[in-house]
Design a protein around this motif. Structure first.
Motif, PDB file in Angstrom:
ATOM      1  N   LYS A  87     -14.621   2.815  -3.852  1.00  0.00           N
ATOM      2  CA  LYS A  87     -13.832   3.245  -3.190  1.00  0.00           C
ATOM      3  C   LYS A  87     -12.327   2.772  -2.821  1.00  0.00           C
ATOM      4  CE  LYS A  87     -17.097   4.820   0.591  1.00  0.00           C
ATOM      5  NZ  LYS A  87     -17.459   4.430   1.790  1.00  0.00           N
ATOM      6  N   THR A  88     -12.652   1.088  -3.334  1.00  0.00           N
ATOM      7  CA  THR A  88     -11.064   0.685  -3.265  1.00  0.00           C
ATOM      8  C   THR A  88     -10.249   1.230  -4.620  1.00  0.00           C
ATOM      9  OG1 THR A  88     -11.963  -1.340  -2.405  1.00  0.00           O
ATOM     10  CG2 THR A  88     -10.105  -1.675  -3.592  1.00  0.00           C
ATOM     11  N   GLN A  89     -10.641   1.318  -5.560  1.00  0.00           N
ATOM     12  CA  GLN A  89      -9.861   1.989  -6.623  1.00  0.00           C
ATOM     13  C   GLN A  89      -9.214   3.582  -6.085  1.00  0.00           C
ATOM     14  OE1 GLN A  89     -12.511   2.022  -9.985  1.00  0.00           O
ATOM     15  NE2 GLN A  89     -11.367   0.398 -10.809  1.00  0.00           N
ATOM     16  N   HIS A  90     -10.137   4.167  -5.369  1.00  0.00           N
ATOM     17  CA  HIS A  90      -9.918   5.487  -4.800  1.00  0.00           C
ATOM     18  C   HIS A  90      -8.615   5.402  -3.942  1.00  0.00           C
ATOM     19  CE1 HIS A  90     -10.029   9.607  -3.400  1.00  0.00           C
ATOM     20  NE2 HIS A  90     -10.347   9.184  -2.248  1.00  0.00           N
ATOM     21  N   PHE A  91      -8.886   4.399  -3.046  1.00  0.00           N
ATOM     22  CA  PHE A  91      -7.713   4.148  -1.960  1.00  0.00           C
ATOM     23  C   PHE A  91      -6.358   3.749  -2.552  1.00  0.00           C
ATOM     24  CE2 PHE A  91     -11.363   3.962   1.484  1.00  0.00           C
ATOM     25  CZ  PHE A  91     -10.578   5.049   2.223  1.00  0.00           C
ATOM     26  N   LEU A  92      -6.417   2.889  -3.472  1.00  0.00           N
ATOM     27  CA  LEU A  92      -5.414   2.087  -4.227  1.00  0.00           C
ATOM     28  C   LEU A  92      -4.738   3.179  -4.951  1.00  0.00           C
ATOM     29  CD1 LEU A  92      -6.648  -1.453  -5.066  1.00  0.00           C
ATOM     30  CD2 LEU A  92      -5.349  -0.561  -3.084  1.00  0.00           C
ATOM     31  N   LYS A  93      -5.461   4.288  -5.530  1.00  0.00           N
ATOM     32  CA  LYS A  93      -5.048   5.299  -6.318  1.00  0.00           C
ATOM     33  C   LYS A  93      -4.087   6.364  -5.287  1.00  0.00           C
ATOM     34  CE  LYS A  93      -5.890   8.940  -9.596  1.00  0.00           C
ATOM     35  NZ  LYS A  93      -7.070   9.763 -10.626  1.00  0.00           N
ATOM     36  N   GLU A  94      -4.649   6.587  -4.129  1.00  0.00           N
ATOM     37  CA  GLU A  94      -4.332   7.833  -3.537  1.00  0.00           C
ATOM     38  C   GLU A  94      -3.169   7.420  -2.290  1.00  0.00           C
ATOM     39  OE1 GLU A  94      -5.151  10.784  -3.992  1.00  0.00           O
ATOM     40  OE2 GLU A  94      -6.510  10.385  -5.572  1.00  0.00           O
ATOM     41  N   ARG A  95      -3.186   6.039  -1.935  1.00  0.00           N
ATOM     42  CA  ARG A  95      -2.427   5.521  -0.990  1.00  0.00           C
ATOM     43  C   ARG A  95      -1.310   4.355  -1.473  1.00  0.00           C
ATOM     44  NH1 ARG A  95      -4.857   5.548   4.397  1.00  0.00           N
ATOM     45  NH2 ARG A  95      -2.892   4.507   4.891  1.00  0.00           N
ATOM     46  N   LYS A  96      -0.218   5.023  -1.532  1.00  0.00           N
ATOM     47  CA  LYS A  96       0.935   3.886  -1.837  1.00  0.00           C
ATOM     48  C   LYS A  96       0.966   2.921  -0.896  1.00  0.00           C
ATOM     49  CE  LYS A  96       5.873   3.995  -3.232  1.00  0.00           C
ATOM     50  NZ  LYS A  96       7.041   4.719  -3.324  1.00  0.00           N
ATOM     51  N   ASP A  97       1.093   2.960   0.255  1.00  0.00           N
ATOM     52  CA  ASP A  97       1.122   2.096   1.498  1.00  0.00           C
ATOM     53  C   ASP A  97       0.291   0.951   1.223  1.00  0.00           C
ATOM     54  OD1 ASP A  97      -0.413   3.932   2.139  1.00  0.00           O
ATOM     55  OD2 ASP A  97      -0.217   3.306   4.499  1.00  0.00           O
ATOM     56  N   VAL A  98      -1.125   1.251   1.417  1.00  0.00           N
ATOM     57  CA  VAL A  98      -2.339   0.439   0.949  1.00  0.00           C
ATOM     58  C   VAL A  98      -2.106  -0.230  -0.318  1.00  0.00           C
ATOM     59  CG1 VAL A  98      -4.666   0.356   0.701  1.00  0.00           C
ATOM     60  CG2 VAL A  98      -3.844   1.816   2.195  1.00  0.00           C
ATOM     61  N   ARG A  99      -1.707   0.415  -1.290  1.00  0.00           N
ATOM     62  CA  ARG A  99      -1.387  -0.203  -2.751  1.00  0.00           C
ATOM     63  C   ARG A  99      -0.398  -1.305  -2.697  1.00  0.00           C
ATOM     64  NH1 ARG A  99      -1.123   4.180  -5.323  1.00  0.00           N
ATOM     65  NH2 ARG A  99       1.274   4.160  -5.612  1.00  0.00           N
ATOM     66  N   GLU A 100       0.678  -1.161  -2.083  1.00  0.00           N
ATOM     67  CA  GLU A 100       1.889  -1.907  -1.905  1.00  0.00           C
ATOM     68  C   GLU A 100       1.563  -3.248  -1.164  1.00  0.00           C
ATOM     69  OE1 GLU A 100       5.018   0.119  -0.382  1.00  0.00           O
ATOM     70  OE2 GLU A 100       5.603   1.054  -2.527  1.00  0.00           O
ATOM     71  N   GLU A 101       0.719  -2.928   0.048  1.00  0.00           N
ATOM     72  CA  GLU A 101       0.442  -4.192   1.135  1.00  0.00           C
ATOM     73  C   GLU A 101      -0.634  -5.039   0.197  1.00  0.00           C
ATOM     74  OE1 GLU A 101      -1.029  -4.764   5.539  1.00  0.00           O
ATOM     75  OE2 GLU A 101      -1.240  -2.790   4.776  1.00  0.00           O
ATOM     76  N   VAL A 102      -1.651  -4.417  -0.285  1.00  0.00           N
ATOM     77  CA  VAL A 102      -2.564  -5.286  -1.235  1.00  0.00           C
ATOM     78  C   VAL A 102      -1.978  -5.836  -2.502  1.00  0.00           C
ATOM     79  CG1 VAL A 102      -4.558  -4.997  -2.841  1.00  0.00           C
ATOM     80  CG2 VAL A 102      -4.840  -3.906  -0.729  1.00  0.00           C
ATOM     81  N   ALA A 103      -0.915  -5.399  -2.874  1.00  0.00           N
ATOM     82  CA  ALA A 103      -0.372  -5.991  -4.000  1.00  0.00           C
ATOM     83  C   ALA A 103       0.587  -7.367  -3.650  1.00  0.00           C
ATOM     84  CB  ALA A 103       0.586  -5.065  -4.696  1.00  0.00           C
ATOM     85  N   LYS A 104       0.812  -7.376  -2.301  1.00  0.00           N
ATOM     86  CA  LYS A 104       1.413  -8.493  -1.768  1.00  0.00           C
ATOM     87  C   LYS A 104       0.504  -9.817  -1.448  1.00  0.00           C
ATOM     88  CE  LYS A 104       5.046  -5.999   0.890  1.00  0.00           C
ATOM     89  NZ  LYS A 104       5.535  -5.570   2.221  1.00  0.00           N
ATOM     90  N   TYR A 105      -0.687  -9.258  -1.081  1.00  0.00           N
ATOM     91  CA  TYR A 105      -1.748 -10.255  -0.889  1.00  0.00           C
ATOM     92  C   TYR A 105      -2.188 -11.067  -2.215  1.00  0.00           C
ATOM     93  CZ  TYR A 105      -2.032  -8.505   3.743  1.00  0.00           C
ATOM     94  OH  TYR A 105      -1.850  -8.102   5.104  1.00  0.00           O
ATOM     95  N   LEU A 106      -2.394  -9.932  -3.302  1.00  0.00           N
ATOM     96  CA  LEU A 106      -2.818 -10.419  -4.678  1.00  0.00           C
ATOM     97  C   LEU A 106      -1.730 -11.147  -5.225  1.00  0.00           C
ATOM     98  CD1 LEU A 106      -4.249  -7.237  -5.843  1.00  0.00           C
ATOM     99  CD2 LEU A 106      -5.696  -8.918  -5.226  1.00  0.00           C
ATOM    100  N   ALA A 107      -0.409 -10.977  -5.093  1.00  0.00           N
ATOM    101  CA  ALA A 107       0.705 -11.879  -5.592  1.00  0.00           C
ATOM    102  C   ALA A 107       0.705 -13.259  -5.319  1.00  0.00           C
ATOM    103  CB  ALA A 107       1.841 -11.213  -5.338  1.00  0.00           C
ATOM    104  N   GLU A 108       0.160 -13.577  -4.206  1.00  0.00           N
ATOM    105  CA  GLU A 108       0.002 -15.152  -3.719  1.00  0.00           C
ATOM    106  C   GLU A 108      -0.953 -15.812  -4.216  1.00  0.00           C
ATOM    107  OE1 GLU A 108      -1.085 -15.105   0.673  1.00  0.00           O
ATOM    108  OE2 GLU A 108       0.732 -13.709   0.936  1.00  0.00           O
ATOM    109  N   GLU A 109      -1.790 -14.952  -5.132  1.00  0.00           N
ATOM    110  CA  GLU A 109      -2.730 -15.821  -6.141  1.00  0.00           C
ATOM    111  C   GLU A 109      -2.444 -15.462  -7.326  1.00  0.00           C
ATOM    112  OE1 GLU A 109      -7.437 -16.420  -6.598  1.00  0.00           O
ATOM    113  OE2 GLU A 109      -6.748 -14.873  -4.983  1.00  0.00           O
ATOM    114  N   GLY A 110      -1.466 -14.900  -7.644  1.00  0.00           N
ATOM    115  CA  GLY A 110      -0.717 -14.594  -9.132  1.00  0.00           C
ATOM    116  C   GLY A 110      -1.586 -13.474  -9.644  1.00  0.00           C
ATOM    117  N   LEU A 111      -2.048 -12.539  -8.873  1.00  0.00           N
ATOM    118  CA  LEU A 111      -2.783 -11.449  -9.469  1.00  0.00           C
ATOM    119  C   LEU A 111      -2.296 -10.063  -9.215  1.00  0.00           C
ATOM    120  CD1 LEU A 111      -6.526 -12.377  -7.712  1.00  0.00           C
ATOM    121  CD2 LEU A 111      -5.608 -12.780 -10.174  1.00  0.00           C
TER     122      LEU A 111
END
Length: 294
Positions: A87-111
């Motif tokens: 489901k997460t892969q689906h949302f990240l593929k379909e929703r640019k806003d979600v993808r960008e927000e999640v990317a910010k959180y992951l970046a804090e851990e270098g991911l």
């Protein structure tokens, strides 16, 4: 040697020890090396309904870790984790806003998350990757034909159907194919085959949850099944451990052996009951073990 990266989740290593024991034992005996996903935590499944952004971040983190560690495929042993990651892969593929927000959180851990890792179900791995023909070649025995086995896929393995799954969500067959590859007779259809086990209702309406559980057990038993198998630990807990409580709610006793499919494969491989964690099963599995010894 075959290799597969495995994500154990939370429930398996903390409560459903038999699932981890049997999965490790079966893979080792089949010559499949388990690669451990390092630094993992919860996939966020319990937070889906109350903190969806937290769920998406935690699930995306698992996928990002798999990518960082170079894994092309990731096998979650838990149906809930499997559903959560897909489901997460689906949302990240379909929703640019979600993808960008999640990317910010992951970046804090270098991911980073790019979607390169494919999430693979245990049944999918055996059927499509390890190979149904190889399973049959190694493990088939005509002597098991008299034992009738019903499969319980579990909701999270197949639904929601709009997100691509490892099998047809309305008419799945791969579980039954694998059962027959071992030599057992698969009951390919029975009333309420694709119904829920009742586990999601347990916290809010335990009586209804146990009634749903009872209906599943009764219909499997009435179909002539000698054994009910699943790969989902939440379903296993309902179907295996709650038969007495379900019988009280249903108003009619029901008693049927329940195993993890990993345990059934392990028995075909000649593994001991202890190696497969069968001492943790609470349903009457002794009847199946006796049949297999004849």
């Amino acid at each position: 040697m075959e290799k597969i990266a495995v994500y154990w989740g939370c429930f398996t290593p903390t409560k459903q020890y038999a699932l981890e024991l049997s999965t490790r034992s079966v893979f080792e005996t089949l010559g499949v090396q388990i690669l451990e996903l390092r630094n993992s935590a919860c996939c966020g499944y319990p937070y889906r309904g109350v903190k969806p952004k937290l769920w998406l971040y935690l699930s995306a983190r698992i996928l990002a870790l798999a990518e960082e560690q170079g894994y092309k495929y990731l096998l979650p042993v838990c149906n809930g984790c499997y559903n959560s990651l897909l489901k997460t892969q689906h949302f990240l593929k379909e929703r640019k806003d979600v993808r960008e927000e999640v990317a910010k959180y992951l970046a804090e851990e270098g991911l980073k998350y790019s979607g390169r890792t494919k999430v693979v179900h245990f049944l999918e791995y055996l059927h499509d990757y390890y190979g149904l023909d190889k399973i049959k070649e190694k493990l088939y025995s005509e002597s098991r034909k008299e034992i009738k086995v019903a499969a319980h896929y579990g909701c999270d393995a197949l639904r929601p159907g709009e997100i691509p799954r490892f099998d047809n969500p309305r008419n799945p067959t791969k579980f039954e194919n694998l059962i027959e590859a071992l030599g057992y007779t698969a009951i390919k259809d029975y009333p309420r085959k694709l119904d829920c086990c009742g586990a999601p209702l347990l916290a809010v309406n335990p009586e209804l949850a146990l009634k749903v559980d009872w209906l599943k057990l009764v219909n499997a038993a009435s179909s002539g099944a000698n054994l009910l198998v699943t790969t989902c630990e939440y379903c296993f807990e309902m179907l295996d451990t709650k038969q007495e409580s379900a019988s009280k709610v249903g108003g009619k006793p029901v008693s049927i052996p329940v195993m993890y499919f990993q345990q059934l494969i392990g028995l075909a491989l000649g593994l001991s009951e202890k190696e497969l964690g069968l001492n943790f099963n609470m349903s009457p599995v002794e009847s199946i073990l006796e049949k297999l010894k004849r």
